[in-house]
Design a protein around this motif. Structure first.
Motif, PDB file in Angstrom:
ATOM      1  N   LEU A   1      90.870  99.160  28.464  1.00  0.00           N
ATOM      2  CA  LEU A   1      89.732  98.666  28.775  1.00  0.00           C
ATOM      3  C   LEU A   1      89.188  97.327  27.835  1.00  0.00           C
ATOM      4  CD1 LEU A   1      87.383  98.694  31.044  1.00  0.00           C
ATOM      5  CD2 LEU A   1      86.219 100.127  29.323  1.00  0.00           C
ATOM      6  N   GLY A   2      89.076  96.263  28.413  1.00  0.00           N
ATOM      7  CA  GLY A   2      88.423  95.126  27.842  1.00  0.00           C
ATOM      8  C   GLY A   2      86.980  94.850  28.195  1.00  0.00           C
ATOM      9  N   THR A   3      86.761  94.392  29.420  1.00  0.00           N
ATOM     10  CA  THR A   3      85.602  94.167  30.085  1.00  0.00           C
ATOM     11  C   THR A   3      85.073  94.980  31.197  1.00  0.00           C
ATOM     12  OG1 THR A   3      86.305  92.507  31.656  1.00  0.00           O
ATOM     13  CG2 THR A   3      85.866  91.689  29.287  1.00  0.00           C
ATOM     14  N   ALA A   4      83.855  94.953  31.635  1.00  0.00           N
ATOM     15  CA  ALA A   4      83.407  95.551  32.621  1.00  0.00           C
ATOM     16  C   ALA A   4      82.100  94.868  33.047  1.00  0.00           C
ATOM     17  CB  ALA A   4      83.212  96.950  32.505  1.00  0.00           C
ATOM     18  N   SER A   5      82.115  94.722  34.486  1.00  0.00           N
ATOM     19  CA  SER A   5      80.933  93.859  35.146  1.00  0.00           C
ATOM     20  C   SER A   5      79.928  94.574  35.238  1.00  0.00           C
ATOM     21  CB  SER A   5      81.509  93.064  36.164  1.00  0.00           C
ATOM     22  OG  SER A   5      80.990  91.917  36.188  1.00  0.00           O
ATOM     23  N   LYS A   6      78.762  94.672  34.390  1.00  0.00           N
ATOM     24  CA  LYS A   6      77.507  95.304  34.511  1.00  0.00           C
ATOM     25  C   LYS A   6      76.528  94.406  34.334  1.00  0.00           C
ATOM     26  CE  LYS A   6      78.428  99.916  35.766  1.00  0.00           C
ATOM     27  NZ  LYS A   6      78.447 100.767  34.485  1.00  0.00           N
ATOM     28  N   LEU A   7      75.364  94.257  35.073  1.00  0.00           N
ATOM     29  CA  LEU A   7      74.389  93.510  34.902  1.00  0.00           C
ATOM     30  C   LEU A   7      73.313  93.912  33.788  1.00  0.00           C
ATOM     31  CD1 LEU A   7      73.601  92.354  38.411  1.00  0.00           C
ATOM     32  CD2 LEU A   7      75.190  91.109  36.809  1.00  0.00           C
ATOM     33  N   ASN A   8      72.869  93.246  32.927  1.00  0.00           N
ATOM     34  CA  ASN A   8      71.720  93.756  31.976  1.00  0.00           C
ATOM     35  C   ASN A   8      70.408  93.495  32.912  1.00  0.00           C
ATOM     36  OD1 ASN A   8      70.850  91.158  31.644  1.00  0.00           O
ATOM     37  ND2 ASN A   8      71.864  90.934  29.672  1.00  0.00           N
ATOM     38  N   ALA A   9      69.116  94.098  32.144  1.00  0.00           N
ATOM     39  CA  ALA A   9      67.945  94.040  32.703  1.00  0.00           C
ATOM     40  C   ALA A   9      67.422  92.779  33.093  1.00  0.00           C
ATOM     41  CB  ALA A   9      67.010  94.666  31.751  1.00  0.00           C
ATOM     42  N   ALA A  10      67.727  91.509  32.144  1.00  0.00           N
ATOM     43  CA  ALA A  10      67.342  90.274  32.600  1.00  0.00           C
ATOM     44  C   ALA A  10      67.918  89.781  33.976  1.00  0.00           C
ATOM     45  CB  ALA A  10      67.521  89.388  31.413  1.00  0.00           C
ATOM     46  N   GLN A  11      69.415  89.865  33.875  1.00  0.00           N
ATOM     47  CA  GLN A  11      70.299  89.906  34.873  1.00  0.00           C
ATOM     48  C   GLN A  11      69.955  90.214  36.342  1.00  0.00           C
ATOM     49  OE1 GLN A  11      73.497  90.617  33.241  1.00  0.00           O
ATOM     50  NE2 GLN A  11      73.805  88.758  31.619  1.00  0.00           N
ATOM     51  N   LEU A  12      69.254  91.567  36.360  1.00  0.00           N
ATOM     52  CA  LEU A  12      69.000  92.088  37.423  1.00  0.00           C
ATOM     53  C   LEU A  12      67.685  91.540  38.046  1.00  0.00           C
ATOM     54  CD1 LEU A  12      69.272  96.083  36.533  1.00  0.00           C
ATOM     55  CD2 LEU A  12      70.502  94.699  38.467  1.00  0.00           C
ATOM     56  N   LYS A  13      67.146  90.569  37.400  1.00  0.00           N
ATOM     57  CA  LYS A  13      65.839  89.661  37.975  1.00  0.00           C
ATOM     58  C   LYS A  13      66.477  88.413  38.738  1.00  0.00           C
ATOM     59  CE  LYS A  13      62.466  91.590  34.645  1.00  0.00           C
ATOM     60  NZ  LYS A  13      62.425  91.548  33.482  1.00  0.00           N
TER      61      LYS A  13
ATOM     62  N   SER B   1      81.389  89.568  40.213  1.00  0.00           N
ATOM     63  CA  SER B   1      82.729  89.543  40.790  1.00  0.00           C
ATOM     64  C   SER B   1      83.462  88.769  39.583  1.00  0.00           C
ATOM     65  CB  SER B   1      82.830  88.478  41.835  1.00  0.00           C
ATOM     66  OG  SER B   1      82.358  87.147  41.663  1.00  0.00           O
ATOM     67  N   LYS B   2      82.859  88.588  38.406  1.00  0.00           N
ATOM     68  CA  LYS B   2      83.741  88.234  37.373  1.00  0.00           C
ATOM     69  C   LYS B   2      84.007  89.582  36.610  1.00  0.00           C
ATOM     70  CE  LYS B   2      81.027  83.980  36.251  1.00  0.00           C
ATOM     71  NZ  LYS B   2      80.605  82.787  35.250  1.00  0.00           N
ATOM     72  N   GLN B   3      84.963  89.493  35.538  1.00  0.00           N
ATOM     73  CA  GLN B   3      85.683  90.374  35.053  1.00  0.00           C
ATOM     74  C   GLN B   3      84.536  90.854  34.109  1.00  0.00           C
ATOM     75  OE1 GLN B   3      87.358  88.128  35.929  1.00  0.00           O
ATOM     76  NE2 GLN B   3      88.828  89.059  37.252  1.00  0.00           N
ATOM     77  N   GLY B   4      83.543  90.390  33.626  1.00  0.00           N
ATOM     78  CA  GLY B   4      82.722  91.079  32.984  1.00  0.00           C
ATOM     79  C   GLY B   4      82.293  90.891  31.284  1.00  0.00           C
ATOM     80  N   ARG B   5      81.455  91.869  30.842  1.00  0.00           N
ATOM     81  CA  ARG B   5      81.270  91.579  29.328  1.00  0.00           C
ATOM     82  C   ARG B   5      82.053  92.447  28.733  1.00  0.00           C
ATOM     83  NH1 ARG B   5      76.263  94.089  28.547  1.00  0.00           N
ATOM     84  NH2 ARG B   5      75.834  94.924  30.486  1.00  0.00           N
ATOM     85  N   ALA B   6      82.354  92.157  27.339  1.00  0.00           N
ATOM     86  CA  ALA B   6      83.259  92.926  26.514  1.00  0.00           C
ATOM     87  C   ALA B   6      82.482  94.233  26.221  1.00  0.00           C
ATOM     88  CB  ALA B   6      83.616  92.094  25.205  1.00  0.00           C
ATOM     89  N   VAL B   7      83.271  95.386  26.170  1.00  0.00           N
ATOM     90  CA  VAL B   7      82.696  96.682  26.088  1.00  0.00           C
ATOM     91  C   VAL B   7      82.949  96.511  24.450  1.00  0.00           C
ATOM     92  CG1 VAL B   7      83.429  97.818  28.093  1.00  0.00           C
ATOM     93  CG2 VAL B   7      84.835  98.071  25.975  1.00  0.00           C
ATOM     94  N   TYR B   8      81.903  97.455  23.721  1.00  0.00           N
ATOM     95  CA  TYR B   8      81.920  97.443  22.415  1.00  0.00           C
ATOM     96  C   TYR B   8      83.257  98.276  21.784  1.00  0.00           C
ATOM     97  CZ  TYR B   8      81.625  99.137  17.871  1.00  0.00           C
ATOM     98  OH  TYR B   8      81.989  99.658  16.442  1.00  0.00           O
ATOM     99  N   GLY B   9      83.916  97.583  20.948  1.00  0.00           N
ATOM    100  CA  GLY B   9      84.927  97.851  20.603  1.00  0.00           C
ATOM    101  C   GLY B   9      86.122  96.857  20.883  1.00  0.00           C
ATOM    102  N   VAL B  10      85.772  95.893  21.700  1.00  0.00           N
ATOM    103  CA  VAL B  10      86.529  94.694  21.942  1.00  0.00           C
ATOM    104  C   VAL B  10      85.835  93.497  21.702  1.00  0.00           C
ATOM    105  CG1 VAL B  10      87.741  93.551  23.666  1.00  0.00           C
ATOM    106  CG2 VAL B  10      87.788  95.817  23.834  1.00  0.00           C
TER     107      VAL B  10
ATOM    108  N   GLY C   1      78.096  85.875  28.419  1.00  0.00           N
ATOM    109  CA  GLY C   1      79.189  86.645  27.953  1.00  0.00           C
ATOM    110  C   GLY C   1      80.147  87.079  28.849  1.00  0.00           C
ATOM    111  N   PHE C   2      80.061  86.806  30.250  1.00  0.00           N
ATOM    112  CA  PHE C   2      80.805  87.405  31.271  1.00  0.00           C
ATOM    113  C   PHE C   2      82.076  86.471  31.034  1.00  0.00           C
ATOM    114  CE2 PHE C   2      78.634  90.281  34.260  1.00  0.00           C
ATOM    115  CZ  PHE C   2      77.468  90.426  33.415  1.00  0.00           C
ATOM    116  N   MET C   3      83.251  87.447  31.186  1.00  0.00           N
ATOM    117  CA  MET C   3      84.418  86.620  31.114  1.00  0.00           C
ATOM    118  C   MET C   3      84.855  86.688  32.694  1.00  0.00           C
ATOM    119  SD  MET C   3      87.882  87.361  31.410  1.00  0.00           S
ATOM    120  CE  MET C   3      88.029  89.161  30.985  1.00  0.00           C
TER     121      MET C   3
END
Ligand code: ADP
Length: 548
Positions: A337-349, A360-369, A432-434
């Protein structure tokens, strides 16, 4: 002088995950569709006991620390016991992809110097054929019960898994050892040259399992019923067998039965809430569900990765079936695992279509990457969502070298050594969405400009008459390379080359529109279900683009 922390020193060992699940979620079920055809159910407590018995049996066979124990097996409870029984007793679990060419399987077993091989019943003919080419393997273990053992086999001394396990008493303590000890090996699929082994450690596997379970990553919890459709021979089923133990959830394993009908029946029968797999798997499931006018009653979300998830597939799952999609990216070299596409509170607005674009992007880096995109000189590029460059990563679950290769794959970025070049081309935006635009070898280089094959495939996949699409580079006298679109139509769908090319107008810059379309009956896939572009490129080597 620094003051040292005064906490207990406990190595991060894979056995600790299973001990935790057995103690705190002991009654929680693990359900497997067996190769033999029936459903098997037991729980984490029984899994831990049988993993201990397996560890005893392997020791009795003379297997010792560092020995590689290979598997050729589908997702199921015996495979899970091997994951834990092998790694937990300081041996190394080497999952081999049975869909590889037989010669490649033997090559990998030799490279890893496997000393035992555990395999599912349906691989018996394959293993019989390959045994003489795998001299390091001393023990062959058929993962079945006595009643399914073959009357005759060319494998001398073939062992029965159930006999081995049942002969032990389980009086076994998981040993403590250095957390940097190797736990498992996975080989890359070798789309470029020979496969190479990534050797995971106990520490990297446990950290990855914790990171992957987090809400902004795969989001596993004790309330979930998790079905990894991604095979356990494909980067440890993305770590789910470990993350599920951490959270103590119910697991459902499909065995070799991964067609749409079988999967749907398991989803419904076992109340699966969360699943994970490559896009090809969901194509099959969705087509079955659609054709039969079905709905999901428990399925809430799925991780899609391994290849780009076409936005059209994401839309179908979310809008028509109410299944949330977590688009994720990773690779064998990253546990994965490198990234996952999940929205934060601001993006949900943000407006809905903007949210969907991010998802649809591959998402933000998870902690550890940690990640960056760089140019050919090793300088980082801005996070503007536009500058495409080579994607590099670093972190405690990223490899620092390949098994048996002395030279380091790592490179220097902005003068800092220690980054792993992924071979992917990507952009990173201000959030930070890759977004992966391509694999470096799949990108189409047209007159010095790069065209993303993924972008073009995504557009083609959005056409209602298209079942699957692949874009490859085709030689062009003036532009060097131009995109060629290869398409499988949906059954009985009417679609012409001109209609499909017209569909691209207004959806992408004119100069990026494919030069040609070819309709085929099916597309080649790799052993992990990805489009096999190498093969397609060979197939269409002599293709002359229309009008050239
Ligand atoms: P292999 O490299 O052997 O094919 P991996 O499973 O390690 O097998 O594949 C990793 C590669 O798969 C990544 O480098 C990337 O090119 C591709 N990949 C994985 N997830 C995604 C995704 N969500 N979108 C696009 N490409 C992906």
């Amino acid at each position: 002088m620094a003051l040292m922390g005064q906490m207990m020193t406990m190595p991060l060992l894979i056995s600790s995950l299973l001990k935790h699940a057995a103690r705190h979620a002991g009654d929680t079920e693990i359900v497997s569709k067996r190769v033999e055809g029936d459903l098997h159910r037991y729980n984490w407590r029984e899994a831990e006991l049988r993993a201990r018995k397996l560890a005893q049996a392997l020791a009795r066979l003379g297997c010792g620390p560092g020995d590689r124990i290979a598997t050729l097996a589908w997702n199921g409870y015996r495979h899970l016991e091997i994951y834990y029984g092998v790694s937990g007793s300081e041996l190394v679990c080497h999952t081999i992809n049975p869909r590889l060419f037989p010669e490649q399987i033997a090559w990998i077993a030799n490279d890893a110097q496997d000393s035992a091989l555990c395999f599912d019943l349906n691989f018996l003919p394959l293993v019989e054929k390959l045994a003489s080419a795998m001299p390091s393997i001393k023990h062959y273990v058929l993962m079945t019960g006595r009643s399914h053992m073959p009357a005759q086999t060319s494998l001398a001394g073939l062992l029965c898994y159930e006999d081995l396990v049942e002969a032990e008493d389980g009086q076994y303590q998981w040993p403590e050892f250095d957390e940097q000890t190797a736990s498992s090996i996975c080989y890359t699929s070798g789309t470029t040259g020979n496969p190479k082994g990534a050797v995971y450690s106990h520490r990297s596997s446990v950290l990855h399992a914790m990171g992957a379970a987090l809400p902004d990553a795969l989001d596993c919890s004790a309330r979930d019923v998790v079905m990894p459709v991604v095979p356990m021979f494909h980067v440890n089923a993305w770590g789910l067998p470990y993350s599920c133990a951490i959270v103590g959830c119910k697991m459902v394993m499909p065995g070799p039965h991964m067609d749409g009908k079988s999967l749907y029946e398991l989803f419904e029968g076992e109340g699966v809430t969360f699943s994970a797999g490559v896009p090809t798997i969901w194509l099959g499931l969705l087509s079955y569900v659609k054709t039969n006018g079905l709905k999901f009653s428990s399925f809430k979300r799925t991780v899609i990765g391994g290849s780009a998830c076409p936005p059209a597939m994401m839309a179908t799952l979310i809008d028509e079936y109410g299944v949330d999609v977590i688009h994720a990216w990773g690779m064998t070299e990253m546990s994965p695992l490198g990234t996952a596409s999940k929205l934060n509170a601001a993006q949900l607005k943000l407006p809905k279509d903007e949210q969907r674009r991010l998802l649809s992007k591959q998402g933000r880096a998870v902690y550890g990457v940690d990640m960056a995109v760089i140019d050919d000189e090793g300088q980082t590029l801005p996070w503007d969502g536009l500058s495409a460059g080579n994607l590099v990563v670093r972190g405690p679950w990223v490899i620092s070298q390949y098994f048996g290769h002395a030279e380091s794959p790592l490179i220097t970025v902005d003068g800092e050594p220690g980054w792993f070049p992924t071979g992917d081309v990507a952009t990173i935006d201000a959030y930070g969405f890759m977004q992966i635009t391509d694999r470096s070898k799949d990108v189409i280089k047209s007159g010095g400009e790069w065209i993303s094959s993924i972008d073009l495939e995504n557009i083609a996949m959005a056409h209602p008459a298209v079942f699957e699409a692949a874009v490859i580079a085709c030689a062009h006298p003036k532009w060097d390379e131009r995109p060629l679109l290869v398409v499988v139509k949906k059954p009985n769908a009417e679609l012409t080359r001109e209609q499909l090319l017209e569909f691209f107008e207004g959806r992408i810059a004119k100069w990026q529109i494919p030069d040609d379309v070819v309709f085929v009956a099916e597309l080649p896939h790799t052993a992990t279900g990805k489009l096999q572009k190498l093969k397609l490129r060979e197939q269409f080597k002599a293709h002359r683009l229309a009008g050239v």
